[in-house]
Motif scaffolding. Structure first.
Motif, mmCIF file in Angstrom:
data_model
loop_
_atom_site.group_PDB
_atom_site.id
_atom_site.type_symbol
_atom_site.label_atom_id
_atom_site.label_comp_id
_atom_site.label_asym_id
_atom_site.label_seq_id
_atom_site.Cartn_x
_atom_site.Cartn_y
_atom_site.Cartn_z
ATOM 1 N N GLY A 83 0.819 -1.323 0.182
ATOM 2 C CA GLY A 83 -0.007 -0.112 0.120
ATOM 3 C C GLY A 83 0.939 1.354 0.004
ATOM 4 N N SER A 84 0.737 1.968 1.049
ATOM 5 C CA SER A 84 1.901 3.265 1.208
ATOM 6 C C SER A 84 3.019 3.113 1.435
ATOM 7 C CB SER A 84 1.013 4.262 2.229
ATOM 8 O OG SER A 84 -0.425 4.401 1.883
ATOM 9 N N LEU A 85 3.606 4.229 0.907
ATOM 10 C CA LEU A 85 5.214 3.937 1.123
ATOM 11 C C LEU A 85 5.714 5.205 1.680
ATOM 12 C CD1 LEU A 85 6.059 3.364 -2.700
ATOM 13 C CD2 LEU A 85 5.577 1.633 -0.968
ATOM 14 N N VAL A 86 6.959 5.308 2.433
ATOM 15 C CA VAL A 86 7.438 6.237 3.271
ATOM 16 C C VAL A 86 8.684 6.516 2.267
ATOM 17 C CG1 VAL A 86 8.735 7.045 5.247
ATOM 18 C CG2 VAL A 86 6.714 5.199 5.406
ATOM 19 N N ALA A 87 8.659 7.735 1.930
ATOM 20 C CA ALA A 87 9.912 8.394 1.146
ATOM 21 C C ALA A 87 11.113 8.652 2.294
ATOM 22 C CB ALA A 87 9.542 9.422 0.574
ATOM 23 N N PRO A 88 12.237 8.253 1.870
ATOM 24 C CA PRO A 88 13.412 8.662 2.711
ATOM 25 C C PRO A 88 14.065 9.954 2.718
ATOM 26 C CG PRO A 88 14.165 7.267 1.029
ATOM 27 C CD PRO A 88 12.790 7.490 0.777
ATOM 28 N N ILE A 89 13.342 11.023 2.934
ATOM 29 C CA ILE A 89 13.732 12.476 2.690
ATOM 30 C C ILE A 89 14.485 13.031 3.751
ATOM 31 C CG2 ILE A 89 11.609 12.914 1.319
ATOM 32 C CD1 ILE A 89 11.579 13.231 5.186
ATOM 33 N N TRP A 90 14.991 12.350 4.686
ATOM 34 C CA TRP A 90 15.668 12.739 5.787
ATOM 35 C C TRP A 90 17.537 12.830 5.427
ATOM 36 C CZ3 TRP A 90 13.015 8.486 6.460
ATOM 37 C CH2 TRP A 90 11.734 8.699 7.004
ATOM 38 N N PRO A 91 18.053 13.832 6.185
ATOM 39 C CA PRO A 91 19.353 14.008 5.816
ATOM 40 C C PRO A 91 20.140 12.631 6.391
ATOM 41 C CG PRO A 91 18.877 16.092 6.904
ATOM 42 C CD PRO A 91 17.495 15.011 6.736
ATOM 43 N N PRO A 92 21.352 12.033 5.544
ATOM 44 C CA PRO A 92 22.197 12.840 4.644
ATOM 45 C C PRO A 92 21.652 12.579 3.331
ATOM 46 C CG PRO A 92 23.020 10.793 5.310
ATOM 47 C CD PRO A 92 21.982 10.948 6.231
ATOM 48 N N THR A 93 20.978 11.317 2.877
ATOM 49 C CA THR A 93 20.673 11.261 1.599
ATOM 50 C C THR A 93 19.442 12.408 1.188
ATOM 51 O OG1 THR A 93 19.033 9.449 2.342
ATOM 52 C CG2 THR A 93 20.843 8.671 1.508
ATOM 53 N N GLY A 94 18.845 12.602 2.230
ATOM 54 C CA GLY A 94 17.748 13.964 1.770
ATOM 55 C C GLY A 94 18.115 15.054 2.423
ATOM 56 N N GLY A 95 17.181 15.885 2.819
ATOM 57 C CA GLY A 95 17.476 17.197 3.412
ATOM 58 C C GLY A 95 16.171 17.851 4.097
ATOM 59 N N SER A 96 16.425 18.922 4.688
ATOM 60 C CA SER A 96 15.470 19.474 5.241
ATOM 61 C C SER A 96 14.544 20.304 4.268
ATOM 62 C CB SER A 96 15.961 20.557 6.329
ATOM 63 O OG SER A 96 14.952 21.601 6.683
ATOM 64 N N ALA A 97 13.279 20.325 4.317
ATOM 65 C CA ALA A 97 12.345 21.088 3.373
ATOM 66 C C ALA A 97 12.514 22.371 3.722
ATOM 67 C CB ALA A 97 10.852 20.482 3.527
ATOM 68 N N MET A 98 13.090 22.909 4.642
ATOM 69 C CA MET A 98 13.361 24.278 4.977
ATOM 70 C C MET A 98 14.541 24.619 5.073
ATOM 71 S SD MET A 98 11.947 24.822 8.865
ATOM 72 C CE MET A 98 13.547 25.920 9.483
ATOM 73 N N GLY A 99 15.553 23.891 4.392
ATOM 74 C CA GLY A 99 16.964 23.907 4.384
ATOM 75 C C GLY A 99 17.599 24.763 3.393
ATOM 76 N N SER A 100 18.706 24.584 3.023
ATOM 77 C CA SER A 100 19.557 25.393 1.859
ATOM 78 C C SER A 100 18.956 24.800 0.626
ATOM 79 C CB SER A 100 21.102 24.982 2.001
ATOM 80 O OG SER A 100 21.268 23.490 1.752
ATOM 81 N N LYS A 101 19.276 25.435 -0.427
ATOM 82 C CA LYS A 101 18.761 24.991 -1.799
ATOM 83 C C LYS A 101 19.198 23.730 -1.936
ATOM 84 C CE LYS A 101 19.428 26.486 -6.614
ATOM 85 N NZ LYS A 101 19.789 27.287 -7.812
ATOM 86 N N GLU A 102 20.425 23.301 -1.598
ATOM 87 C CA GLU A 102 20.836 21.823 -1.806
ATOM 88 C C GLU A 102 19.948 20.675 -0.854
ATOM 89 O OE1 GLU A 102 23.428 24.723 -3.186
ATOM 90 O OE2 GLU A 102 22.705 24.576 -1.120
ATOM 91 N N ASP A 103 19.541 21.138 0.130
ATOM 92 C CA ASP A 103 19.047 20.404 1.109
ATOM 93 C C ASP A 103 17.549 19.960 0.525
ATOM 94 O OD1 ASP A 103 20.750 20.234 3.141
ATOM 95 O OD2 ASP A 103 20.081 21.815 4.376
ATOM 96 N N ARG A 104 16.779 21.162 -0.111
ATOM 97 C CA ARG A 104 15.535 20.782 -0.709
ATOM 98 C C ARG A 104 15.687 20.268 -1.938
ATOM 99 N NH1 ARG A 104 13.973 26.827 -1.631
ATOM 100 N NH2 ARG A 104 11.899 25.754 -1.937
ATOM 101 N N ALA A 105 16.695 20.472 -2.566
ATOM 102 C CA ALA A 105 16.774 19.674 -3.920
ATOM 103 C C ALA A 105 17.015 18.068 -3.648
ATOM 104 C CB ALA A 105 17.909 20.049 -4.677
#
Length: 346
Positions: A83-105
């Motif tokens: 069913g539903s999936l959890v996206a691994p959006i956290w650092p270090p592979t991801g980044g903060s949604a209100m972080g730097s341009k690179e974090d958000r990318a």
């Protein structure tokens, strides 16, 4: 009724990872969770499927097409769906949604990868419904340094993520947990979702996590229950739940059944958040099948049918508890009770 067949009943696999490792308890393998989920049966009823966190060592978000075909075959061999999936959006592979341009990318790229997996699993016929779960990947303390600006920054990141998700035919759901900035209270959550302003984003309600919105943890000004609330006062608790669900239900597109004892909890690397209790915990504050109805029915008592499966999220249970057959029997029984009261037949 007992013979309702919707919503489908799912178990979550990420509790085998979340709060594990990092010097705490060992991770529970994906295969073990599959086996435990498929083995439990209550009055002839079994789990219909699983929800999956897309991270190592269970199901990496970078899984190849062959990997996903093997996943499809393995899950199907147990008579389960995804069913539903959890996206691994956290650092270090991801980044903060209100972080730097690179974090958000990095955040948006991880959502893209998760949506690719979701689309492919749908194409492979193993995932008939479900969302991709996200959060802001930032703390309430960081958000509180500039609430208005940070809410807009999170919303901008979420909009980019929504546009990417739309390319894959996916919907995103922001989970109501007090540990994520911009999502840490019911008012903050609604402000963020309204600012995103995309048709393919909604709210993931969790009966444990979202329950703490009532108490104003991390946001006392948004508390619904009084500071000196007496847990024996069921009438006031019911009124508070109705106020909360009336505000968030229109956004809700994914739902976790759970129990909570009115306290926060965290283990391993997982920040403090709503304490998931066993379905039969004597300290549990929720009447699970009754209180689930606040999310599954509208103000007129009509079923919303806003999602086609519900999931049990047992994050941060000790391994000794998670490997007991009785644990899963009691959980499945609680979910069956929810579907009996608030389900339907197709």
């Amino acid at each position: 009724m007992k013979n309702n067949n919707f919503p489908k009943l799912h178990n979550a696999t990420w509790p085998g990872i979340v709060g594990k490792g990092d010097g705490s308890e060992p991770i529970i393998s994906f295969d073990t969770l599959l086996e435990m989920t498929a083995a439990v049966e209550v009055d002839g009823i079994k789990f219909d499927g699983i929800d999956i966190g897309l991270f190592d060592p269970h199901v990496p978000v970078d899984s190849s097409d062959d990997d996903l075909k093997r996943l499809r075959d393995k899950v199907a061999s147990y008579g389960l769906e995804i069913g539903s999936l959890v996206a691994p959006i956290w650092p270090p592979t991801g980044g903060s949604a209100m972080g730097s341009k690179e974090d958000r990318a990095r955040f948006v790229e991880q959502v893209r990868k998760a949506c690719r997996v979701g689309q492919r699993l749908r194409e492979l016929g193993i995932r008939p419904h479900g969302i991709v779960r996200i959060d802001s990947a930032t703390s309430p303390e960081s958000w509180a340094k500039d609430p208005a600006a940070n809410t807009q920054l999170i919303a901008a990141t979420f909009r980019e993520a929504c546009d990417v998700a739309a390319d894959y035919g996916e919907r995103l759901a922001a989970e109501g947990e007090i540990c994520w900035g911009g999502m840490h209270s019911w008012r903050a959550m609604i402000d963020t979702l309204e600012a995103v302003n995309r048709p393919n984003i909604g709210f993931q309600a969790d009966m444990s996590h979202t329950f703490l919105y009532l108490l104003g943890y991390n946001s006392p000004e948004d508390s619904i229950l009084p500071a000196d609330f007496d847990w024996k006062d069921r009438e006031t608790l019911t009124a508070g739940l109705r106020q909360l669900t009336q505000a968030l239900r229109p956004w809700t597109i994914d739902f976790h059944v759970a129990q909570n004892d009115g306290t926060v909890h965290g283990t391993g690397s997982h920040d403090k958040t709503g304490r998931h209790c066993l379905a039969t915990d004597p300290n549990g504050k929720l009447n699970i099948p009754v209180d689930a109805g606040n999310w599954l029915r509208d103000e007129q008592g009509q079923l919303t049918r806003a999602f086609r499966h519900i999931c049990w999220d047992g994050c941060m249970f000790p391994n000794a508890v998670m490997t007991q057959a009785k644990t899963w029997h009691d959980i499945l029984a609680a979910m069956i009770a929810v579907r009996t009261q608030h389900g339907w037949q197709e």
